[in-house]
Design a protein around this motif. Structure first.
Motif, PDB file in Angstrom:
ATOM      1  N   MET A   1      39.297  65.713  55.704  1.00  0.00           N
ATOM      2  CA  MET A   1      39.027  64.807  54.626  1.00  0.00           C
ATOM      3  C   MET A   1      39.452  63.400  55.045  1.00  0.00           C
ATOM      4  N   ASN A   2      38.712  62.404  54.556  1.00  0.00           N
ATOM      5  CA  ASN A   2      39.019  61.012  54.837  1.00  0.00           C
ATOM      6  C   ASN A   2      38.738  60.201  53.577  1.00  0.00           C
ATOM      7  N   LEU A   3      39.586  59.247  53.279  1.00  0.00           N
ATOM      8  CA  LEU A   3      39.338  58.361  52.141  1.00  0.00           C
ATOM      9  C   LEU A   3      38.236  57.399  52.525  1.00  0.00           C
ATOM     10  N   ASN A   4      37.159  57.412  51.765  1.00  0.00           N
ATOM     11  CA  ASN A   4      35.996  56.591  52.066  1.00  0.00           C
ATOM     12  C   ASN A   4      36.032  55.258  51.348  1.00  0.00           C
ATOM     13  N   GLN A   5      36.295  55.284  50.052  1.00  0.00           N
ATOM     14  CA  GLN A   5      36.094  54.082  49.258  1.00  0.00           C
ATOM     15  C   GLN A   5      37.037  54.057  48.074  1.00  0.00           C
ATOM     16  N   VAL A   6      37.429  52.863  47.703  1.00  0.00           N
ATOM     17  CA  VAL A   6      38.180  52.615  46.474  1.00  0.00           C
ATOM     18  C   VAL A   6      37.335  51.664  45.645  1.00  0.00           C
ATOM     19  N   THR A   7      37.268  51.892  44.333  1.00  0.00           N
ATOM     20  CA  THR A   7      36.521  51.019  43.433  1.00  0.00           C
ATOM     21  C   THR A   7      37.476  50.420  42.417  1.00  0.00           C
ATOM     22  N   VAL A   8      37.379  49.111  42.217  1.00  0.00           N
ATOM     23  CA  VAL A   8      38.189  48.439  41.210  1.00  0.00           C
ATOM     24  C   VAL A   8      37.275  47.883  40.127  1.00  0.00           C
ATOM     25  N   PRO A   9      37.805  47.773  38.899  1.00  0.00           N
ATOM     26  CA  PRO A   9      37.021  47.206  37.810  1.00  0.00           C
ATOM     27  C   PRO A   9      37.111  45.688  37.802  1.00  0.00           C
ATOM     28  N   ALA A  10      36.055  45.060  37.280  1.00  0.00           N
ATOM     29  CA  ALA A  10      36.050  43.613  37.108  1.00  0.00           C
ATOM     30  C   ALA A  10      35.066  43.248  36.006  1.00  0.00           C
ATOM     31  N   ARG A  11      35.358  42.212  35.306  1.00  0.00           N
ATOM     32  CA  ARG A  11      34.406  41.694  34.314  1.00  0.00           C
ATOM     33  C   ARG A  11      33.394  40.770  34.992  1.00  0.00           C
ATOM     34  N   ASP A  12      33.796  40.099  36.064  1.00  0.00           N
ATOM     35  CA  ASP A  12      32.931  39.180  36.795  1.00  0.00           C
ATOM     36  C   ASP A  12      32.876  39.642  38.250  1.00  0.00           C
ATOM     37  N   VAL A  13      31.870  40.438  38.577  1.00  0.00           N
ATOM     38  CA  VAL A  13      31.748  41.013  39.916  1.00  0.00           C
ATOM     39  C   VAL A  13      31.550  39.923  40.965  1.00  0.00           C
ATOM     40  N   ALA A  14      30.766  38.908  40.668  1.00  0.00           N
ATOM     41  CA  ALA A  14      30.516  37.840  41.641  1.00  0.00           C
ATOM     42  C   ALA A  14      31.811  37.113  42.020  1.00  0.00           C
ATOM     43  N   ALA A  15      32.645  36.827  41.042  1.00  0.00           N
ATOM     44  CA  ALA A  15      33.926  36.167  41.333  1.00  0.00           C
ATOM     45  C   ALA A  15      34.813  37.075  42.178  1.00  0.00           C
ATOM     46  N   ALA A  16      34.816  38.367  41.864  1.00  0.00           N
ATOM     47  CA  ALA A  16      35.612  39.313  42.638  1.00  0.00           C
ATOM     48  C   ALA A  16      35.097  39.412  44.077  1.00  0.00           C
ATOM     49  N   VAL A  17      33.772  39.429  44.250  1.00  0.00           N
ATOM     50  CA  VAL A  17      33.195  39.482  45.599  1.00  0.00           C
ATOM     51  C   VAL A  17      33.642  38.268  46.409  1.00  0.00           C
ATOM     52  N   ALA A  18      33.546  37.091  45.823  1.00  0.00           N
ATOM     53  CA  ALA A  18      33.954  35.866  46.525  1.00  0.00           C
ATOM     54  C   ALA A  18      35.422  35.947  46.935  1.00  0.00           C
ATOM     55  N   PHE A  19      36.269  36.466  46.045  1.00  0.00           N
ATOM     56  CA  PHE A  19      37.692  36.608  46.339  1.00  0.00           C
ATOM     57  C   PHE A  19      37.914  37.565  47.514  1.00  0.00           C
ATOM     58  N   TYR A  20      37.292  38.737  47.468  1.00  0.00           N
ATOM     59  CA  TYR A  20      37.508  39.728  48.531  1.00  0.00           C
ATOM     60  C   TYR A  20      36.891  39.283  49.857  1.00  0.00           C
ATOM     61  N   GLN A  21      35.828  38.494  49.803  1.00  0.00           N
ATOM     62  CA  GLN A  21      35.290  37.931  51.037  1.00  0.00           C
ATOM     63  C   GLN A  21      36.297  36.954  51.648  1.00  0.00           C
ATOM     64  N   GLN A  22      37.024  36.214  50.815  1.00  0.00           N
ATOM     65  CA  GLN A  22      38.082  35.337  51.323  1.00  0.00           C
ATOM     66  C   GLN A  22      39.143  36.136  52.061  1.00  0.00           C
ATOM     67  N   LEU A  23      39.409  37.358  51.578  1.00  0.00           N
ATOM     68  CA  LEU A  23      40.402  38.206  52.241  1.00  0.00           C
ATOM     69  C   LEU A  23      39.889  38.756  53.571  1.00  0.00           C
ATOM     70  N   GLY A  24      38.584  38.689  53.795  1.00  0.00           N
ATOM     71  CA  GLY A  24      38.018  39.140  55.062  1.00  0.00           C
ATOM     72  C   GLY A  24      37.095  40.336  54.963  1.00  0.00           C
ATOM     73  N   LEU A  25      36.880  40.876  53.767  1.00  0.00           N
ATOM     74  CA  LEU A  25      35.957  41.994  53.619  1.00  0.00           C
ATOM     75  C   LEU A  25      34.523  41.475  53.710  1.00  0.00           C
ATOM     76  N   ARG A  26      33.604  42.332  54.175  1.00  0.00           N
ATOM     77  CA  ARG A  26      32.199  41.944  54.356  1.00  0.00           C
ATOM     78  C   ARG A  26      31.327  42.661  53.332  1.00  0.00           C
ATOM     79  N   LEU A  27      30.493  41.894  52.645  1.00  0.00           N
ATOM     80  CA  LEU A  27      29.585  42.427  51.629  1.00  0.00           C
ATOM     81  C   LEU A  27      28.495  43.255  52.295  1.00  0.00           C
ATOM     82  N   ILE A  28      28.316  44.511  51.823  1.00  0.00           N
ATOM     83  CA  ILE A  28      27.263  45.371  52.381  1.00  0.00           C
ATOM     84  C   ILE A  28      26.285  45.864  51.319  1.00  0.00           C
ATOM     85  N   VAL A  29      26.670  45.832  50.034  1.00  0.00           N
ATOM     86  CA  VAL A  29      25.763  46.182  48.938  1.00  0.00           C
ATOM     87  C   VAL A  29      25.963  45.139  47.851  1.00  0.00           C
ATOM     88  N   ASP A  30      24.884  44.439  47.514  1.00  0.00           N
ATOM     89  CA  ASP A  30      24.955  43.408  46.489  1.00  0.00           C
ATOM     90  C   ASP A  30      24.058  43.806  45.328  1.00  0.00           C
TER      91      ASP A  30
END
Length: 124
Positions: A1-30
């Motif tokens: 078994m391997n942990l694949n994904q974690v999902t967090v809630p947000a009211r503003d997904v676009a703002a959250a995406v911009a934040f996580y991209q700042q941390l270095g994550l890469r968007l793969i599904v928009d």
């Protein structure tokens, strides 16, 4: 078994995406404004954000991201304007941690645990 994904809630997904991209994550599904998936720059893990009408109450979600060069990473993020609740601090459980919140209020811990992450002296 391997942990694949974690999902967090947000009211503003676009703002959250911009934040996580700042941390270095890469968007793969928009699929904004309802969903987005990002990948971590190292390893195989993915991370997603799901739109919710109401955010969880109380402690909610805590997500840990590990980086060997924690202090340098935090300094870079601070230079980009990311606000931290706690700068890198050595912890009694032998990790070095910095704490911040994402735009939805989810707790993030940027850390470096090294060998102690999976093999602390008190491991069973």
């Amino acid at each position: 078994m391997n942990l694949n994904q974690v999902t967090v809630p947000a009211r503003d997904v676009a703002a959250a995406v911009a934040f996580y991209q700042q941390l270095g994550l890469r968007l793969i599904v928009d699929a904004c404004p309802r969903y987005a998936r990002l990948e971590c720059p190292d390893g195989e893990a993915t991370f997603s954000i799901h739109r919710v009408e109401e955010l969880p109450r109380g402690e909610g979600v805590t997500v840990y991201f590990e980086h060997e060069e924690l202090d340098e990473w935090v300094a870079t993020l601070r230079g980009l304007g990311v606000k931290f609740e706690q700068l890198p601090t050595d912890q009694s459980w032998l990790w070095r941690e910095a704490r911040l919140k994402d735009p939805a209020g989810n707790q993030l811990i940027l850390f470096y645990g090294g060998e102690n992450r999976k093999n602390p002296p008190w491991r069973v």
